[in-house]
Scaffold this active site. Structure first.
Site, PDB file in Angstrom:
ATOM      1  N   TYR A 141       0.862  -1.186   0.000  1.00 60.12           N
ATOM      2  CA  TYR A 141       0.000   0.000   0.000  1.00 60.12           C
ATOM      3  C   TYR A 141       0.888   1.220   0.000  1.00 60.12           C
ATOM      4  O   TYR A 141       1.835   1.304   0.775  1.00 60.12           O
ATOM      5  CB  TYR A 141      -0.890  -0.013   1.249  1.00 60.12           C
ATOM      6  N   ASP A 239       9.324   2.717  -0.108  1.00 64.74           N
ATOM      7  CA  ASP A 239       8.280   3.344   0.693  1.00 64.74           C
ATOM      8  C   ASP A 239       8.434   2.831   2.127  1.00 64.74           C
ATOM      9  O   ASP A 239       7.998   1.736   2.456  1.00 64.74           O
ATOM     10  CB  ASP A 239       6.902   3.012   0.122  1.00 64.74           C
ATOM     11  N   LYS A 267       4.385   7.995   9.450  1.00 62.54           N
ATOM     12  CA  LYS A 267       4.058   7.340  10.708  1.00 62.54           C
ATOM     13  C   LYS A 267       5.043   7.699  11.845  1.00 62.54           C
ATOM     14  O   LYS A 267       4.894   8.752  12.436  1.00 62.54           O
ATOM     15  CB  LYS A 267       3.877   5.850  10.460  1.00 62.54           C
TER      16      LYS A 267
HETATM   17  C1  LIG Z   1       0.342   4.305   5.843  1.00 63.26           C
HETATM   18  C2  LIG Z   1       1.102   4.149   4.588  1.00 63.26           C
HETATM   19  C3  LIG Z   1       1.041   5.088   3.549  1.00 63.26           C
HETATM   20  C4  LIG Z   1       0.072   6.243   3.570  1.00 63.26           C
HETATM   21  O1  LIG Z   1       0.313   7.118   4.600  1.00 63.26           O
HETATM   22  P1  LIG Z   1      -0.873   8.098   5.095  1.00 63.26           P
HETATM   23  O2  LIG Z   1      -0.203   8.964   6.098  1.00 63.26           O
HETATM   24  O3  LIG Z   1      -1.941   7.208   5.639  1.00 63.26           O
HETATM   25  O4  LIG Z   1      -1.334   8.847   3.889  1.00 63.26           O
HETATM   26  C5  LIG Z   1       1.887   4.946   2.477  1.00 63.26           C
HETATM   27  N1  LIG Z   1       2.748   3.911   2.403  1.00 63.26           N
HETATM   28  C6  LIG Z   1       2.827   2.973   3.366  1.00 63.26           C
HETATM   29  C7  LIG Z   1       3.835   1.891   3.257  1.00 63.26           C
HETATM   30  C8  LIG Z   1       1.990   3.052   4.485  1.00 63.26           C
HETATM   31  O5  LIG Z   1       2.043   2.097   5.411  1.00 63.26           O
END
Ligand SMILES: *Cc1c(COP(=O)(O)O)cnc(C)c1O
Length: 429
Positions: A141, A239, A267
């Site tokens: 994601y 990511d 995060k």
């Molecule tokens: C949570 C997440 C996102 C999106 O981040 P948001 O702050 O929710 O927009 C993108 N990439 C990864 C790997 C994530 O876990």
């Protein structure tokens, strides 16, 4: 009763009653919960109950809830003015800290969410290479921007849509620019690059996948992906919105011996606030406006309150190094739940990677999305609700990872394990 009333009220004014889909409990059923506060490892619910929290705001709260030092820094920053839309010295401090702790980046740009960081990273990769296609791994994601909601994991999976494009409203033309390969399959990456010579701008991957449940890379697979991307003249985007500063004081890419061309973080680095970042070498980052021609902007980017929280949390992580203890607690919890499942004869196994864990309702641990989807979602839902009834809040979906914080204790771990033992015994009974 309290939660039902709140959820009814919410549904009248908020679509589905929630501001982010997975909070609706669609994949585990039952009424969504409402939180009124938190302290350390605990969250307090609107119905007066108290739970051990293994969500920790999807990993953002690595120090636990209501930390005094963070609260103090946030209050001080708020009193000094919450946003100006003008540069501040503190944002330089945060950028310097991040650059100092990540060997292969020279510059960072601060944004407001992981989605934004990845969206900007993709535009940057396209701008730098002059190419249009993107390769992503199934089940990873990368936020909810158009081109990346293709075979995405997390809440998209939870929504139960099996279609390739995981949302309505995404132009087919945009989705076609995203090629999808299985996670942990570098040969599929080679084939995708070979099928589109000179056309792929970037390959994006979560080094440790956290959005189809916890699925770590097989040894050597990330290195092979990186090599495939670079041979094809494409950029590698890691990511690390979940990974960065979750396993160690830095990136997981570094631990795997790979060098992403662009990295995204969120995060943990936001310290519990809407703050995320993308980083790269200067020659790549300088393609961003105003220096370069790739546009990227934000009214609240580098927000001083968020920056104060972020700096406080990151310096604490540096000072206290909670990582070995976080990993040891995750190991204890994972082994405890595994032993209880075996004793109860329930087909559930915990996948742990360092500080993260996912109980998979399956006898086999998955290495990609297809395997993760073979899990018994109904069994996971029953396990989730059994744990909830016994005071432990796990992620409300099979396709997520659980997080512990530095505020969690050995007693919390023991309580999680005994709740699991009771839950699993009851499931078998
Ligand atoms: C949570 C997440 C996102 C999106 O981040 P948001 O702050 O929710 O927009 C993108 N990439 C990864 C790997 C994530 O876990």
């Amino acid at each position: 009763m309290e939660h039902e009333k709140l959820f009814e009220r919410a549904q009248r004014v908020i679509p589905g009653g929630v501001n982010s889909p997975v909070r609706a409990f669609n994949s585990v059923g039952g009424t969504p919960i409402y939180v009124t506060g938190g302290k350390g490892s605990r969250i307090f619910l609107a119905d007066g109950r108290e739970l051990i929290d293994c969500c920790c705001s999807w990993g953002a709260m690595i120090l636990g809830h209501g930390d005094e030092e963070v609260a103090e820094a946030v209050a001080r920053a708020a009193r000094a003015g919450t946003t100006f839309g003008i540069n501040t010295p503190q944002e330089i401090e945060l950028a310097e800290w991040l650059v100092a702790h990540i060997p292969f980046i020279d510059k960072v740009r601060l944004v407001n969410s992981g989605t934004e960081a990845v969206m900007s990273a993709i535009r940057l990769a396209r701008g730098v290479t002059g190419r249009e296609l993107i390769i992503k791994c199934e089940g990873c994601y990368h936020g909810h921007s158009d081109g990346l909601l293709v075979s995405a994991g997390s809440g998209v999976l939870t929504a139960g849509d099996g279609a390739e494009v995981a949302s309505a409203g995404i132009p087919a033309a945009l989705a076609r620019d995203t090629l999808v390969i299985p996670y942990n399959d570098p040969e599929a990456a080679e084939r995708a690059f070979a099928a589109h010579p000179g056309r792929v701008a970037a390959l994006i991957v979560e080094p440790v996948a956290g959005n189809m449940g916890c699925v770590p890379p097989k040894p050597g697979s990330l290195k092979a992906l990186a090599e495939a991307a670079h041979r094809a003249g494409a950029l590698l985007i890691c990511d690390e919105v979940i990974n960065a500063f979750r396993f160690r004081l830095g990136l997981w890419s570094e631990a795997e011996g790979i060098e992403p061309d662009i990295v995204t973080m969120g995060k943990v680095i936001g310290g519990g606030f809407p703050l995320a970042a993308l980083g790269a070498k200067a020659e790549v980052m300088d393609a961003l406006a105003p220096e370069g021609r790739v546009y990227q902007a934000g009214t609240l980017s580098g927000n001083p309150v968020a920056v104060a929280a972020a700096l406080t949390v990151l310096r604490r992580l540096e000072r206290e190094n909670p990582y070995p203890r976080l990993a040891a607690m995750a190991k204890r919890v994972a082994e405890g739940i595994d032993a209880a499942a075996e004793k109860a004869g329930v087909a559930l196994r915990v996948r742990r990677h360092e500080t993260l864990f996912t109980p998979f309702a399956s006898a086999e641990l998955p290495w990609n999305l297809a395997e993760a989807k073979r899990c018994d979602s109904r069994l996971y839902a029953a396990f989730f609700h059994g744990m909830l009834a016994r005071g432990v809040y796990l992620e409300p979906s099979q396709f997520e990872v659980n997080f512990l914080s530095a505020a969690h204790t050995e007693a919390d771990c023991a309580q999680i394990i005994s709740a699991a033992a009771e839950t699993l015994a009851a499931l078998n009974g």
